[in-house]
Enzyme design. Structure first.
Site, PDB file in Angstrom:
ATOM      1  N   GLN A  25       9.017 -19.300   8.279  1.00  0.00           N
ATOM      2  CA  GLN A  25       8.478 -19.183   9.635  1.00  0.00           C
ATOM      3  C   GLN A  25       8.744 -17.790  10.220  1.00  0.00           C
ATOM      4  O   GLN A  25       8.153 -17.405  11.215  1.00  0.00           O
ATOM      5  CB  GLN A  25       9.090 -20.296  10.507  1.00  0.00           C
ATOM      6  CG  GLN A  25       8.677 -20.314  11.957  1.00  0.00           C
ATOM      7  CD  GLN A  25       7.179 -20.492  12.161  1.00  0.00           C
ATOM      8  OE1 GLN A  25       6.500 -21.109  11.350  1.00  0.00           O
ATOM      9  NE2 GLN A  25       6.652 -19.929  13.240  1.00  0.00           N
ATOM     10  N   HIS A  44      14.924 -17.370   1.375  1.00  0.00           N
ATOM     11  CA  HIS A  44      14.076 -17.809   0.250  1.00  0.00           C
ATOM     12  C   HIS A  44      14.648 -19.074  -0.383  1.00  0.00           C
ATOM     13  O   HIS A  44      13.915 -19.988  -0.740  1.00  0.00           O
ATOM     14  CB  HIS A  44      14.019 -16.734  -0.833  1.00  0.00           C
ATOM     15  CG  HIS A  44      13.351 -15.464  -0.421  1.00  0.00           C
ATOM     16  ND1 HIS A  44      14.028 -14.284  -0.239  1.00  0.00           N
ATOM     17  CD2 HIS A  44      12.041 -15.192  -0.170  1.00  0.00           C
ATOM     18  CE1 HIS A  44      13.167 -13.332   0.097  1.00  0.00           C
ATOM     19  NE2 HIS A  44      11.967 -13.859   0.155  1.00  0.00           N
ATOM     20  N   MET A  93       8.246 -12.132  -2.841  1.00  0.00           N
ATOM     21  CA  MET A  93       8.155 -10.770  -3.385  1.00  0.00           C
ATOM     22  C   MET A  93       9.526 -10.354  -3.918  1.00  0.00           C
ATOM     23  O   MET A  93       9.804  -9.168  -4.082  1.00  0.00           O
ATOM     24  CB  MET A  93       7.663  -9.803  -2.316  1.00  0.00           C
ATOM     25  CG  MET A  93       6.246 -10.130  -1.848  1.00  0.00           C
ATOM     26  SD  MET A  93       5.341  -8.727  -1.190  1.00  0.00           S
ATOM     27  CE  MET A  93       6.363  -8.253   0.183  1.00  0.00           C
ATOM     28  N   SER A 115      14.285  -9.474   3.186  1.00  0.00           N
ATOM     29  CA  SER A 115      14.541  -8.592   2.034  1.00  0.00           C
ATOM     30  C   SER A 115      14.714  -7.159   2.505  1.00  0.00           C
ATOM     31  O   SER A 115      15.480  -6.387   1.933  1.00  0.00           O
ATOM     32  CB  SER A 115      13.374  -8.667   1.054  1.00  0.00           C
ATOM     33  OG  SER A 115      13.196 -10.005   0.641  1.00  0.00           O
ATOM     34  N   ARG A 116      13.995  -6.801   3.567  1.00  0.00           N
ATOM     35  CA  ARG A 116      14.051  -5.415   4.048  1.00  0.00           C
ATOM     36  C   ARG A 116      15.400  -5.071   4.689  1.00  0.00           C
ATOM     37  O   ARG A 116      15.696  -3.891   4.874  1.00  0.00           O
ATOM     38  CB  ARG A 116      12.918  -5.155   5.044  1.00  0.00           C
ATOM     39  CG  ARG A 116      11.552  -5.098   4.397  1.00  0.00           C
ATOM     40  CD  ARG A 116      10.466  -4.681   5.368  1.00  0.00           C
ATOM     41  NE  ARG A 116       9.237  -4.328   4.687  1.00  0.00           N
ATOM     42  CZ  ARG A 116       8.233  -5.164   4.429  1.00  0.00           C
ATOM     43  NH1 ARG A 116       8.305  -6.423   4.811  1.00  0.00           N
ATOM     44  NH2 ARG A 116       7.147  -4.747   3.793  1.00  0.00           N
ATOM     45  N   VAL A 144      16.093 -18.430   8.619  1.00  0.00           N
ATOM     46  CA  VAL A 144      17.531 -18.479   8.325  1.00  0.00           C
ATOM     47  C   VAL A 144      18.144 -17.178   8.837  1.00  0.00           C
ATOM     48  O   VAL A 144      17.614 -16.088   8.573  1.00  0.00           O
ATOM     49  CB  VAL A 144      17.780 -18.654   6.810  1.00  0.00           C
ATOM     50  CG1 VAL A 144      19.276 -18.684   6.520  1.00  0.00           C
ATOM     51  CG2 VAL A 144      17.125 -19.938   6.320  1.00  0.00           C
ATOM     52  N   GLN A 166      -1.033  -5.743  -0.169  1.00  0.00           N
ATOM     53  CA  GLN A 166      -0.661  -6.042   1.221  1.00  0.00           C
ATOM     54  C   GLN A 166       0.125  -4.901   1.865  1.00  0.00           C
ATOM     55  O   GLN A 166       0.617  -5.026   2.975  1.00  0.00           O
ATOM     56  CB  GLN A 166       0.083  -7.373   1.330  1.00  0.00           C
ATOM     57  CG  GLN A 166       1.455  -7.426   0.692  1.00  0.00           C
ATOM     58  CD  GLN A 166       2.021  -8.847   0.675  1.00  0.00           C
ATOM     59  OE1 GLN A 166       1.602  -9.691  -0.112  1.00  0.00           O
ATOM     60  NE2 GLN A 166       2.963  -9.138   1.558  1.00  0.00           N
TER      61      GLN A 166
HETATM   62  O1  PAF Z   1       6.010 -13.520   2.454  1.00  0.00           O
HETATM   63  C1  PAF Z   1       5.959 -12.886   1.385  1.00  0.00           C
HETATM   64  O2  PAF Z   1       6.972 -12.636   0.719  1.00  0.00           O
HETATM   65  C2  PAF Z   1       4.609 -12.389   0.877  1.00  0.00           C
HETATM   66  O3  PAF Z   1       3.793 -11.994   1.910  1.00  0.00           O
HETATM   67  C3  PAF Z   1       3.916 -13.413  -0.033  1.00  0.00           C
HETATM   68  C4  PAF Z   1       3.566 -14.682   0.722  1.00  0.00           C
HETATM   69  C5  PAF Z   1       4.797 -13.757  -1.229  1.00  0.00           C
HETATM   70  C6  PAF Z   1       2.599 -12.823  -0.561  1.00  0.00           C
HETATM   71  O4  PAF Z   1       2.815 -11.657  -1.288  1.00  0.00           O
END
Ligand code: PAF
Length: 305
Positions: free
Chosen positions: A149, A38, A31, A187-188, A177, A62
């Site tokens: 994870q 990432h 996202m 990210s948050r 990590v 979501q």
């Molecule tokens: O883990 C995430 O960043 C999100 O839940 C994903 C898997 C990209 C789905 O929007």
């Protein structure tokens, strides 16, 4: 090599189909607001696949009403630079209208599992995740797909989805990590004030204490949970969502950790909800299950900024 940025489903399907005819394709769905966690997924994908695609899509389905969709960090330009430098060949970055055109009415629901842990406190969250990830799998058709994870419940839900729907993709869960002080990268974290950033360390501390207790030979989940809640009690400004000891595949509580377990925590730090976990597993030559809560070794080698 220049990374190609694609915003339409048709073009992405065509590009992936062309690549896949001769090479193995890895997918890293994200996202955005990318961090080293990432990038560790991208590096793993590059090591295991001939070519790697990533996606950046802040998936509205979501997030429930009142959650942090609006303030979820968005750093698209920076993200593109990181992905291109890492070696990603294709980036899929669709709009919400492209992914969910008017009239879209089909959702993927992983019954029961999707209502556990984060699914219990965020109703509908995993329905949104499973839906968007199955759409990404249909669009990209990856041989392998990479997830962190840190989102242990997401991994369990997606593994069940892939199995139940016979989706021909190998799902790879990559280790968490951590920052130098143990905070799991997220990210948050960008949304935390300096004070909340300090408070957020309590999640890692609770897991470290639980793991230390396991190493003394204690295996009662209730004892471990009590010890974690004691740690959280030291800072009443942090609101615990859950401190759970569960089976990593079913996400159901276990009473005893002697053969392994997932220890997972979620808490509100200020207005940001954070999650973290440690996967305790049996390793050869060890009498007790262990997990890894150490910071990223690369950070420990680097000089302090
Ligand atoms: O883990 C995430 O960043 C999100 O839940 C994903 C898997 C990209 C789905 O929007």
């Amino acid at each position: 090599m220049n990374m190609q940025i694609i915003t339409t489903i048709r073009e992405m399907q065509q590009a992936c189909r062309a690549l896949k005819s001769t090479r193995t394709l890895g997918l890293v769905p994200t996202m955005g607001a990318l961090h080293d966690g990432h990038l560790s997924l991208v590096h793993r994908a590059l090591a295991e696949c001939d070519v790697v695609a990533a996606s950046i899509f802040v998936n509205p389905t979501q997030f429930a009403a009142g959650e942090d969709f609006e303030v979820y960090p968005r750093t698209f330009e920076e993200d593109c630079e990181k992905l291109e430098a890492a070696g990603v060949a294709l980036l899929f970055a669709p709009s919400a209208e492209e992914m969910y055109p008017d009239g879209a009415r089909t959702f993927v629901e992983v019954a029961a599992l999707g209502d556990r842990l984060d699914g219990a406190s965020r109703p509908g969250h995993f329905r949104g995740v499973a839906t968007v990830v199955s759409k990404l799998f249909n669009i990209v058709g990856p041989d392998r797909a990479y997830f962190g994870q840190k989102d242990a419940a997401q991994v369990a839900v997606l593994r069940a989805m892939v199995r139940d729907l016979n989706i021909p993709v190998h799902l790879v869960a990559c280790p968490i990590v951590r920052e130098r002080d143990g905070l799991a990268m997220s990210s948050r974290n960008r949304n935390l004030s300096a004070e909340d950033r300090r408070r957020a360390l309590i999640l890692h501390r609770a897991l470290v204490v639980a793991q230390e207790i396991v190493q003394t030979g204690e295996s009662s989940a209730e004892t471990l949970r009590g010890a974690m809640l004691n740690i959280f009690a030291a800072d009443p400004t942090v609101r615990v969502d859950y401190a759970a000891i569960v089976d990593p595949a079913t996400l159901l509580p276990v009473a005893d950790t002697s053969r392994g377990a997932l220890i997972a925590v979620a808490a509100w730090v200020g207005s940001t909800r954070l999650i973290d976990n440690v996967l305790l597993e049996m390793h050869p030559d060890e009498s007790r299950p262990t997990g890894d809560l150490r910071p990223d070794p690369a950070l420990m080698e680097a000089p302090h900024a």
